[in-house]
Design an enzyme around this catalytic site. Structure first.
Site, mmCIF file in Angstrom:
data_model
loop_
_atom_site.group_PDB
_atom_site.id
_atom_site.type_symbol
_atom_site.label_atom_id
_atom_site.label_comp_id
_atom_site.label_asym_id
_atom_site.label_seq_id
_atom_site.Cartn_x
_atom_site.Cartn_y
_atom_site.Cartn_z
ATOM 1 N N GLY A 55 0.831 -1.202 0.000
ATOM 2 C CA GLY A 55 0.000 0.000 0.000
ATOM 3 C C GLY A 55 0.865 1.251 0.000
ATOM 4 O O GLY A 55 0.460 2.289 -0.535
ATOM 5 N N PRO A 153 5.945 -22.227 -0.823
ATOM 6 C CA PRO A 153 5.344 -21.115 -0.074
ATOM 7 C C PRO A 153 6.356 -19.983 0.104
ATOM 8 O O PRO A 153 7.545 -20.219 0.297
ATOM 9 C CB PRO A 153 4.994 -21.750 1.271
ATOM 10 C CG PRO A 153 4.890 -23.208 0.992
ATOM 11 C CD PRO A 153 5.923 -23.477 -0.055
ATOM 12 N N GLY A 155 6.727 -15.816 1.740
ATOM 13 C CA GLY A 155 6.157 -14.703 2.483
ATOM 14 C C GLY A 155 6.986 -13.449 2.257
ATOM 15 O O GLY A 155 7.998 -13.476 1.560
ATOM 16 N N CYS A 156 6.558 -12.369 2.852
ATOM 17 C CA CYS A 156 7.271 -11.102 2.681
ATOM 18 C C CYS A 156 7.019 -10.232 3.908
ATOM 19 O O CYS A 156 5.883 -10.122 4.379
ATOM 20 C CB CYS A 156 6.782 -10.383 1.426
ATOM 21 S SG CYS A 156 7.576 -8.796 1.124
ATOM 22 N N HIS A 198 13.062 -12.686 -5.289
ATOM 23 C CA HIS A 198 12.088 -11.955 -4.467
ATOM 24 C C HIS A 198 12.560 -10.521 -4.228
ATOM 25 O O HIS A 198 11.786 -9.566 -4.391
ATOM 26 C CB HIS A 198 11.910 -12.690 -3.138
ATOM 27 C CG HIS A 198 10.937 -12.054 -2.208
ATOM 28 N ND1 HIS A 198 9.723 -12.629 -1.880
ATOM 29 C CD2 HIS A 198 10.982 -10.888 -1.495
ATOM 30 C CE1 HIS A 198 9.072 -11.845 -1.036
ATOM 31 N NE2 HIS A 198 9.821 -10.784 -0.775
ATOM 32 N N GLU A 199 13.826 -10.370 -3.842
ATOM 33 C CA GLU A 199 14.342 -9.032 -3.545
ATOM 34 C C GLU A 199 14.490 -8.193 -4.807
ATOM 35 O O GLU A 199 14.251 -6.979 -4.787
ATOM 36 C CB GLU A 199 15.684 -9.136 -2.810
ATOM 37 C CG GLU A 199 15.635 -9.896 -1.493
ATOM 38 C CD GLU A 199 14.521 -9.457 -0.575
ATOM 39 O OE1 GLU A 199 14.137 -8.263 -0.593
ATOM 40 O OE2 GLU A 199 14.000 -10.304 0.176
ATOM 41 N N HIS A 202 11.348 -6.432 -5.710
ATOM 42 C CA HIS A 202 11.116 -5.191 -4.970
ATOM 43 C C HIS A 202 11.716 -3.987 -5.696
ATOM 44 O O HIS A 202 11.153 -2.882 -5.647
ATOM 45 C CB HIS A 202 11.715 -5.280 -3.562
ATOM 46 C CG HIS A 202 10.865 -6.014 -2.582
ATOM 47 N ND1 HIS A 202 9.574 -5.630 -2.269
ATOM 48 C CD2 HIS A 202 11.118 -7.115 -1.819
ATOM 49 C CE1 HIS A 202 9.072 -6.455 -1.363
ATOM 50 N NE2 HIS A 202 9.977 -7.376 -1.075
#
Length: 238
Positions: A55, A153, A155-156, A198-199, A202
Site C-alpha cells: 500500500g 510457499p 512470504g514477505c 524476491h528481492e 522489490h
C-alpha cells in the site's frame, strides 16, 4: 552537500499527521490557525527501522540506480547499515532498500545455518535450502541460469502475516557492486535463488502477490485466530 543529491533520488512517501490545536492565538488570523490544523508534518523519515507495508507507494516504484559518485558516500553506507540492521532485527533472509522507504537499487540477503535446526529436515531438503553469508548488492542485475521452475510457499515482511505459493527459477546469477563498491558476481540455486528473485522484484516495484498462486494465499496465523477466538495481533515492530 552530498546528502541532498543522494536523498533526492531515494525520497520515500512519508506519513501524514494532523496537528489539532485548541483555539487561535490573539495574534493569528482564523485562516492561518485553520490551515495549521491540516499541516503535513514530516516525522520518522526513511531509512526506516521497520518494514514498509503493501500500500506504501515506495513499494510500487522502480528503484533508482545508485549514482557512481555516491558509491562511497557516508549516506549510502548508512542506508546499507540500516538495511542489515532491520534484516537481522526481524530475523528474516532478505531485504531491499524500498522496504525501509528508500527507492534505490540495493538488496541484502542472509540465510543463517541455524535455520536448519528450526525446520523439519524434509522441508529444508525439498526447498533446496543452504546457508548464505551476509551478501549485499548495489545496482544488482539478475540473470537466469536454470529455467526450471520450483513452486514453494513464500512470504514477505512487507505483506506481514500472509503467505502463498510462488513459482521461481531454480538457478540465477547476480552481478553488481558489493558494500565496498567492488564488482561482484554470485551464482545461486534453490532457495537462495528464490530470495534473490524476491528481492529483485522489490526493485522493480513488484511483490510476490503479483506472481502467487492466488488459491494458496493465506494468513499465516489463521489457526491461532481460531484457537484464541480472534484475539491475535500481527506486529509491525520488534
Amino acid at each position: 552537500m552530498r546528502l541532498k543529491p543522494l536523498m533526492k533520488v531515494c525520497q520515500g512517501i512519508v506519513g501524514q499527521s494532523r496537528s489539532f490545536g485548541t483555539s487561535p492565538a490573539a495574534s493569528q488570523t482564523f485562516r492561518k490557525w485553520y490551515q495549521q490544523l491540516w499541516t503535513t508534518e514530516r516525522t520518522n523519515l526513511p531509512p526506516y527501522n521497520h518494514f514498509t507495508q503493501i500500500g506504501d507507494p515506495v513499494l510500487r516504484q522502480q528503484a533508482a540506480v545508485v549514482p557512481k559518485e555516491h558509491l562511497d558516500s557516508p549516506e549510502l553506507k548508512a542506508i546499507v547499515e540500516r538495511m542489515v540492521k532491520v534484516l537481522r532485527k526481524f530475523d528474516c533472509v532478505g531485504i531491499a532498500a524500498p522496504q525501509i522507504g528508500v527507492s534505490l537499487r540495493i538488496i541484502a540477503m542472509e540465510f543463517k545455518g541455524r535455520i536448519r535446526k528450526e525446520l523439519p529436515e524434509a522441508v529444508y531438503q525439498t526447498r533446496q535450502m543452504s546457508e548464505l553469508p551476509l551478501t549485499v548488492f548495489i545496482n544488482p542485475v539478475l540473470t537466469v541460469t536454470n529455467y526450471t521452475k520450483l513452486k514453494h510457499p513464500e512470504g514477505c515482511m512487507s505483506v506481514r502475516g500472509y503467505s502463498a505459493e510462488v513459482e521461481r527459477f531454480e538457478g540465477v546469477k547476480l552481478t553488481g557492486l558489493d558494500q565496498q563498491g567492488n564488482q561482484s558476481e554470485l551464482a545461486l540455486s534453490g532457495w537462495n535463488a528464490r530470495i534473490a528473485q524476491h528481492e529483485m522484484d522489490h526493485l522493480e516495484g513488484k511483490l510476490y502477490t503479483d506472481h502467487m498462486d492466488r488459491s494458496t494465499f493465506a494468513c499465516t496465523c489463521w489457526e491461532a485466530v481460531n484457537t484464541k477466538s480472534g484475539r491475535v495481533e500481527i506486529p509491525f515492530y520488534k
